[in-house]
Design an enzyme around this catalytic site. Structure first.
Site, PDB file in Angstrom:
ATOM      1  CG  PHE A  77      31.188  39.086  39.199  1.00  0.00           C
ATOM      2  CD1 PHE A  77      32.189  39.070  38.251  1.00  0.00           C
ATOM      3  CD2 PHE A  77      31.532  39.293  40.530  1.00  0.00           C
ATOM      4  CE1 PHE A  77      33.523  39.260  38.621  1.00  0.00           C
ATOM      5  CE2 PHE A  77      32.855  39.488  40.896  1.00  0.00           C
ATOM      6  CZ  PHE A  77      33.848  39.472  39.938  1.00  0.00           C
ATOM      7  CB  THR A  78      32.892  34.888  41.109  1.00  0.00           C
ATOM      8  OG1 THR A  78      33.473  36.188  41.270  1.00  0.00           O
ATOM      9  CG2 THR A  78      33.489  34.232  39.869  1.00  0.00           C
ATOM     10  CG  PHE A 111      38.168  32.070  41.417  1.00  0.00           C
ATOM     11  CD1 PHE A 111      36.821  31.784  41.500  1.00  0.00           C
ATOM     12  CD2 PHE A 111      38.613  33.306  41.844  1.00  0.00           C
ATOM     13  CE1 PHE A 111      35.928  32.721  42.003  1.00  0.00           C
ATOM     14  CE2 PHE A 111      37.732  34.251  42.344  1.00  0.00           C
ATOM     15  CZ  PHE A 111      36.379  33.948  42.421  1.00  0.00           C
ATOM     16  NE  ARG A 165      37.668  35.496  36.720  1.00  0.00           N
ATOM     17  CZ  ARG A 165      37.195  35.787  37.932  1.00  0.00           C
ATOM     18  NH1 ARG A 165      36.542  36.912  38.164  1.00  0.00           N
ATOM     19  NH2 ARG A 165      37.354  34.950  38.927  1.00  0.00           N
ATOM     20  CG  ASP A 182      27.705  44.543  39.805  1.00  0.00           C
ATOM     21  OD1 ASP A 182      28.372  45.592  40.014  1.00  0.00           O
ATOM     22  OD2 ASP A 182      28.191  43.409  39.900  1.00  0.00           O
ATOM     23  CE  LYS A 241      36.102  45.423  40.900  1.00  0.00           C
ATOM     24  NZ  LYS A 241      35.833  44.912  42.244  1.00  0.00           N
ATOM     25  CE1 TYR A 259      32.208  52.609  65.684  1.00  0.00           C
ATOM     26  CE2 TYR A 259      29.964  53.433  65.706  1.00  0.00           C
ATOM     27  CZ  TYR A 259      30.845  52.379  65.585  1.00  0.00           C
ATOM     28  OH  TYR A 259      30.377  51.117  65.350  1.00  0.00           O
TER      29      TYR A 259
HETATM   30  C1  P71 Z   1      37.641  41.853  39.578  1.00  0.00           C
HETATM   31  C2  P71 Z   1      36.878  41.938  40.833  1.00  0.00           C
HETATM   32  C3  P71 Z   1      37.524  41.499  42.123  1.00  0.00           C
HETATM   33  C4  P71 Z   1      37.376  40.034  42.166  1.00  0.00           C
HETATM   34  C5  P71 Z   1      36.249  39.485  42.728  1.00  0.00           C
HETATM   35  C6  P71 Z   1      36.065  38.116  42.695  1.00  0.00           C
HETATM   36  C7  P71 Z   1      36.997  37.328  42.065  1.00  0.00           C
HETATM   37  C8  P71 Z   1      38.131  37.876  41.530  1.00  0.00           C
HETATM   38  C9  P71 Z   1      38.311  39.237  41.585  1.00  0.00           C
HETATM   39  C10 P71 Z   1      34.709  42.456  41.662  1.00  0.00           C
HETATM   40  C11 P71 Z   1      33.350  42.686  41.357  1.00  0.00           C
HETATM   41  C12 P71 Z   1      32.917  42.903  40.000  1.00  0.00           C
HETATM   42  C13 P71 Z   1      31.578  43.044  39.722  1.00  0.00           C
HETATM   43  C14 P71 Z   1      31.095  43.249  38.346  1.00  0.00           C
HETATM   44  C15 P71 Z   1      31.056  42.779  42.035  1.00  0.00           C
HETATM   45  C16 P71 Z   1      32.367  42.631  42.367  1.00  0.00           C
HETATM   46  C17 P71 Z   1      32.733  42.412  43.800  1.00  0.00           C
HETATM   47  N1  P71 Z   1      35.619  42.286  40.711  1.00  0.00           N
HETATM   48  N2  P71 Z   1      30.672  42.974  40.727  1.00  0.00           N
HETATM   49  O1  P71 Z   1      37.037  42.019  38.517  1.00  0.00           O
HETATM   50  O2  P71 Z   1      33.792  42.985  39.005  1.00  0.00           O
HETATM   51  O3  P71 Z   1      33.291  43.551  44.319  1.00  0.00           O
HETATM   52  O4  P71 Z   1      35.608  42.833  44.908  1.00  0.00           O
HETATM   53  O5  P71 Z   1      34.624  44.951  45.823  1.00  0.00           O
HETATM   54  O6  P71 Z   1      33.810  42.770  46.629  1.00  0.00           O
HETATM   55  O7  P71 Z   1      38.859  41.621  39.642  1.00  0.00           O
HETATM   56  P1  P71 Z   1      34.404  43.518  45.476  1.00  0.00           P
END
Ligand code: P71
Length: 439
Positions: free
Chosen positions: A106-107, A431, A364, A197, A240, A54
């Site tokens: 970013f969203t 979305f 997007r 980021d 990623k 843990y």
């Molecule tokens: C991508 C994603 C995943 C995603 C997130 C939101 C809507 C659709 C798909 C995530 C990112 C990203 C950047 C630059 C932070 C996050 C969040 N991307 N910054 O591209 O690209 O990370 O998903 O691990 O929470 O499909 P998280």
């Protein structure tokens, strides 16, 4: 593989939203490169080395060592994924009435900044909003825009500048080292922090190596470290660059912010030595980080994306130029000029591509951009895109050929495509779960 009849049924059931398809209904999955890459033999072996204590798992200390070595940040707070880290840093650093300038939204990042009481202000260069601009570093910040935000609101209203490497919503566009150094200089004059980021930092480093003067002889690992050294802290989605199925972290140099973050992580994520991950997840991440900065890996990864980009470009399909690093982005405004933006051209195009071949892409555009917090109107982004996102180490060149053929097929038949109407709209990050009907 599926038949056209299967796909027609599936996309109606999914409300014309590719997020709502089941993966078994998909042939080639280009929804995202997030958590979908193939782990290496070493990463899989790492899973077997999970120390599921843990507290104080040895995998946490391994991860901490790797992050010190490759990224240089002083403190690590593990989180279950990127948005967990965004939540914590936003809540700690942003106060009601603050503004957060950044190189395009970013969203999830923007939503967490808003939920903490801040307002996001886009300070990316104008070229980033123009799919045709060939400028190689469309992730750069316009320093005049940044200066303007500082002059208008005052440095005390800016908790940090939010800098992404690479810029996802602009098409996976890199920021240059020159620009990052200039941002550092300007923010240093006012004592403003930079929060990075770093979700695709190694891909950004590769583009600097390939395209920016003076970096040809530096490795991706060295450039990655140099980028991190210019910033004060970072949020990371390790799904990623680092090629794990789940995981992330917050890294920070400031001792006091670390103290608060470490306290907060136990409320929302888990103890400060696992933050929502299993020990084995942290081990796979530590190994994945090292693999992500390998020059040959990056050459193959980005090379595959550019192979697809070149094919589509040669076929006359409108895409965001120059190609970024994690996917090829179709320009839906040019692809479907007869579909107005409030009939969701990118959403429509993603659905049509799925219908044609079972290739799943991601909208997007206006759906992703959501509504204006004050007026309630749709935000109408300049970029209305469909992302063909390429997972790492998963698909072959032959898959790229199939994808290109299908996109070209939809392009040839584009005049027959009509837009969509939204029939269900969730309040946050619409979305993901919104539903549509054909007009
Ligand atoms: C991508 C994603 C995943 C995603 C997130 C939101 C809507 C659709 C798909 C995530 C990112 C990203 C950047 C630059 C932070 C996050 C969040 N991307 N910054 O591209 O690209 O990370 O998903 O691990 O929470 O499909 P998280």
């Amino acid at each position: 593989m599926t038949t056209l009849k299967d796909r027609e049924k599936a996309i109606i059931e999914a409300g014309y939203n590719t997020f709502l398809l089941r993966s078994r209904e998909v042939y080639i999955d280009l929804l995202t490169d997030s958590g979908t890459s193939a782990m290496s033999d070493r990463q899989w072996a790492g899973l077997m080395m999970g120390d599921e204590a843990y507290a104080g798992s040895r995998n946490f200390y391994h991860l901490e060592d790797v992050i010190h070595k490759y990224y240089g940040y002083k403190h690590l707070v593990p989180t279950h994924q990127g948005r967990g880290a965004e939540h914590i840093i936003s809540q700690i650093m942003i106060k009601d009435g603050d503004v957060v300038p950044g190189n395009m939204y970013f969203t999830t990042t923007k939503l967490h900044q808003e939920m903490a009481g801040g307002k996001f202000i886009d300070i990316i260069i104008d070229a980033a909003h123009d799919p045709e601009s060939l400028y190689p570093f469309k992730g750069d910040v316009d320093l005049n825009k940044l200066q303007n935000v500082i002059d208008t609101y005052g440095a005390e209203k800016i908790p940090y500048v939010s800098i992404a490497t690479t810029v996802n919503m602009a098409g996976g566009q890199p920021i240059s080292m020159k620009n990052l150094k200039e941002i550092r200089e300007l923010t240093d004059n006012y004592g403003i922090k930079i929060i990075h980021d770093m979700t695709r930092v190694a891909e950004n480093a590769f583009m600097i190596q390939q395209k920016e003067e003076g970096y040809r002889d530096m490795s991706v690992a060295e450039i990655t470290r140099a980028i991190c050294d210019l910033t004060d802290g970072a949020t990371m989605s390790a799904k990623k660059d680092a090629m794990v199925n789940i995981g992330g972290f917050l890294a920070i140099n400031d001792d006091d912010i670390f103290d608060e973050a470490r306290n907060m992580v136990v409320i929302f994520e888990g103890l400060h030595t696992y933050g929502g991950m299993a020990g084995r997840d942290m081990e796979a991440m530590a190994i994945g980080i090292v693999e992500s900065v390998d020059d040959e890996h990056m050459k193959a990864r980005v090379g595959q994306v550019h192979y697809l980009g070149n094919k589509l470009h040669e076929a006359g399909v409108p895409i965001v130029k120059p190609a970024g690093t994690h996917g090829i982005f179709l320009d839906a405004k040019k692809f479907l000029p007869h579909v107005p933006q409030d009939s969701f051209p990118a959403q429509t195009l993603a659905a049509e591509l799925y219908l044609d071949s079972g290739v799943r892409a991601m909208e997007r555009g206006v759906v992703s951009a959501g509504r204006n917090k004050e007026t309630g109107e749709h935000n109408y982004p300049a970029l209305e895109l469909v992302r063909l996102t390429i997972p790492r180490r998963v698909y072959t060149q032959a898959h790229m050929d199939v994808i290109a053929e299908s996109v070209e097929n939809v392009f040839v038949n584009r005049d027959n495509i009509k837009g969509l109407k939204m029939i269900y709209e969730p309040k946050y990050l619409r979305f993901f779960q919104a539903r549509f009907e054909k007009l």
